[in-house]
Design a protein around this motif. Structure first.
Motif, PDB file in Angstrom:
ATOM      1  N   LEU A   1       0.838  -1.201   0.000  1.00 40.19           N
ATOM      2  CA  LEU A   1       0.000   0.000   0.000  1.00 40.19           C
ATOM      3  C   LEU A   1       0.875   1.253   0.000  1.00 40.19           C
ATOM      4  CD1 LEU A   1      -3.011   0.825   0.156  1.00 40.19           C
ATOM      5  CD2 LEU A   1      -2.716   1.032   2.598  1.00 40.19           C
ATOM      6  N   LEU A   2       1.934   1.219   0.817  1.00 41.39           N
ATOM      7  CA  LEU A   2       2.843   2.375   0.866  1.00 41.39           C
ATOM      8  C   LEU A   2       3.538   2.567  -0.480  1.00 41.39           C
ATOM      9  CD1 LEU A   2       4.432   1.879   4.408  1.00 41.39           C
ATOM     10  CD2 LEU A   2       2.904   3.720   3.693  1.00 41.39           C
ATOM     11  N   PHE A   3       3.946   1.422  -1.089  1.00 39.91           N
ATOM     12  CA  PHE A   3       4.602   1.500  -2.393  1.00 39.91           C
ATOM     13  C   PHE A   3       3.640   2.132  -3.406  1.00 39.91           C
ATOM     14  CE2 PHE A   3       4.136  -0.718  -6.492  1.00 39.91           C
ATOM     15  CZ  PHE A   3       5.166  -0.100  -7.188  1.00 39.91           C
ATOM     16  N   PHE A   4       2.409   1.652  -3.404  1.00 37.64           N
ATOM     17  CA  PHE A   4       1.469   2.135  -4.409  1.00 37.64           C
ATOM     18  C   PHE A   4       1.120   3.604  -4.161  1.00 37.64           C
ATOM     19  CE2 PHE A   4      -2.238   2.191  -7.184  1.00 37.64           C
ATOM     20  CZ  PHE A   4      -1.718   1.516  -8.268  1.00 37.64           C
ATOM     21  N   PHE A   5       1.164   3.995  -2.903  1.00 38.22           N
ATOM     22  CA  PHE A   5       0.915   5.406  -2.567  1.00 38.22           C
ATOM     23  C   PHE A   5       2.047   6.271  -3.141  1.00 38.22           C
ATOM     24  CE2 PHE A   5       1.542   9.006   0.358  1.00 38.22           C
ATOM     25  CZ  PHE A   5       0.328   9.651   0.174  1.00 38.22           C
ATOM     26  N   VAL A   6       3.288   5.847  -2.886  1.00 39.60           N
ATOM     27  CA  VAL A   6       4.448   6.605  -3.388  1.00 39.60           C
ATOM     28  C   VAL A   6       4.413   6.629  -4.922  1.00 39.60           C
ATOM     29  CG1 VAL A   6       6.978   6.634  -3.543  1.00 39.60           C
ATOM     30  CG2 VAL A   6       5.870   6.109  -1.368  1.00 39.60           C
ATOM     31  N   TYR A   7       4.066   5.462  -5.518  1.00 38.94           N
ATOM     32  CA  TYR A   7       3.996   5.358  -6.974  1.00 38.94           C
ATOM     33  C   TYR A   7       2.961   6.365  -7.519  1.00 38.94           C
ATOM     34  CZ  TYR A   7       2.901   3.364 -11.546  1.00 38.94           C
ATOM     35  OH  TYR A   7       2.681   3.187 -12.884  1.00 38.94           O
TER      36      TYR A   7
END
Lengths: 210, 255
Positions: free
Chosen positions: A34-40
């Protein structure tokens, strides 16, 4: 707005709507994803905004975001490997050192294909270990609730980018027309990321206990 | 040169994409295979459980029940006024009780799957043969060749329950007086042959008329990757052969 950017933003909106609808399940099982997709998403939106307000390049956004994405993707994939806590910390320390190297080696506003290729290659290797573990394990997994489709989405996205990124910077200096065509490879790979991610979220929402 | 590189990148991307699809397909295929195996294993375990309960009922009624009845008859007919006869009867009864305890013990061992795994296939079959010989209904001979292979726990239990079912079928239906069990372990195969000199049967007829016991045995053999063949002629006995292939790196235990 170009059509690919419009599709890009549209799909991100659909994915985030689905994420919000299934937030509890996602928070419980895949915080790092979720954090990765947020940063992405922030990176994609910021990169578009910079160009939209008349900026000449948005590479500095990608170059700064990439090490963070790398650490988060590594944390997510390593969490799925069934590693002991000690080994997880050990590998994560390695990932953070690599990310620091990626950060320091990335020029502010230009392509650095070598740095990107290292990032993608490591991510692909971790994905391959994950698939190898699934195939060799005696226990079957539940595709709907496992990390299989999320990991597959990352594998397709970073794998396609691995082959294309290295060449794009080379072509940018020699043949911008071909570089532009190749750029669509990256666009299509991001659509694969969105498509498989949406399927993973859909499968998860269908399987959650009522 | 630039154009060639472009096409190489395009082809490489397509190759990678195909590889990804292949990896996903292999993962899904293997996972499905594992799920089917788990389901069949669970089904076989359920069948084994039911079979075990039937065996307990049979054993309680035909063996332990008979010994207990004999003990009761002995005690009912005890004439304390006749000291010599009473002493003899009490001695006989003590022997029957000892026999009953031993039979209960060996029955409990043969029913305990953990014990089956712990002892290993060869040893547990030895114990089963001893138990059957003690019943005195027929003579069972066991021959072993080669080192006993270490088979994984699920396979050991399923294989042993198959042997138990085959022996029970012989006891109940074959009217055999002699049974030979042969266990042969070679480098690549473990072969188990059970032969009885009973009435035999027409295999085709048996399968036509349902023969769910035989089909269950075939299913269990398939589940553990073994090959099961049955040869039987009316009046000439029956031979059942189970062949279990090993991985080349299978380990062996000593007798």
């Amino acid at each position: 707005m170009d059509w690919w950017n419009a599709v890009n933003m549209g799909l991100l909106v659909v994915i985030w709507t689905t994420i919000v609808a299934n937030l509890r399940g996602i928070l419980r099982a895949r915080v790092f994803w979720l954090l990765f997709f947020f940063v992405y998403t922030v990176t994609e939106v910021a990169a578009y905004a910079v160009i939209a307000v008349g900026g000449k390049t948005n590479l500095f956004i990608y170059n700064r975001s990439r090490p963070i994405q790398f650490v988060l993707v590594a944390a997510y994939l390593l969490s799925n490997m069934g590693l002991s806590r000690r080994n997880w910390y050990k590998y994560m320390a390695g990932a953070i050192v690599t990310a620091a190297f990626l950060y320091l080696a990335s020029p502010e506003s230009s392509y650095n294909s070598l740095v990107e290729v290292i990032f993608y290659a490591i991510t692909l290797i971790i994905c391959l270990f994950y698939f190898d573990r699934i195939i060799k394990s005696d226990e079957p997994i539940d595709f709907a609730t496992s990390e299989f489709w999320f990991s597959s989405a990352l594998f397709v996205y970073f794998g396609t980018a691995f082959w294309i990124t290295g060449l794009i910077s080379y072509l940018m200096e020699r043949d911008r027309g071909l570089a532009g065509k190749l750029f669509f490879g990256l666009v299509i790979s991001s659509y694969f990321l969105y498509g498989i991610t949406l399927y993973a979220l859909y499968a998860q929402s269908k399987s959650k206990p009522r | 040169m630039t154009e060639s590189l472009y096409y190489i990148a395009v082809v490489a991307s397509f190759v990678f994409f195909s590889l990804t699809v292949f990896i996903i397909y292999i993962s899904v295929f293997h996972n499905k295979k594992k799920s089917v195996f788990r389901q069949e294993l669970a089904k076989a375990q359920l069948e084994i459980k039911e079979q075990t309960l039937r065996d307990i009922a049979y054993e309680l009624h035909d063996n332990l029940g008979q010994v207990a009845s004999l003990i009761k008859i002995n005690l009912n007919t005890l004439q304390l006024s006749d000291y010599e006869k009473s002493t003899q009867k009490i001695e006989d009864t003590k022997e029957l009780v000892r026999q009953l305890i031993l039979d209960l013990k060996s029955l409990s061992i043969s029913l305990n799957s953990d014990r089956v795994v712990q002892l290993g296939f060869f040893k547990i079959v030895e114990q089963e043969v001893e138990r059957l010989n003690k019943l005195g209904q027929l003579r069972v001979e066991l021959t072993q060749e080669g080192p006993a292979p270490i088979i994984n726990s699920n396979t050991t239990v399923i294989l042993y329950r198959m042997v138990q079912e085959l022996l029970n079928n012989i006891l109940k239906h074959s009217a055999a007086s002699q049974v030979t069990i042969s266990l042969v372990a070679s480098k690549n195969y473990f072969t188990l042959v059970i032969f009885d000199n009973g009435t035999g049967f027409d295999l085709t007829e048996k399968l036509k008329s349902g023969g769910s016991g035989l089909l269950n045995l075939q299913g269990r053999a398939k589940l553990i990757g073994a090959d099961l063949s049955i040869k039987s002629t009316p009046g000439e006995g029956t031979q059942v052969r189970i062949e279990l292939p090993f991985n080349s790196d299978a380990t062996f235990e000593s007798y």
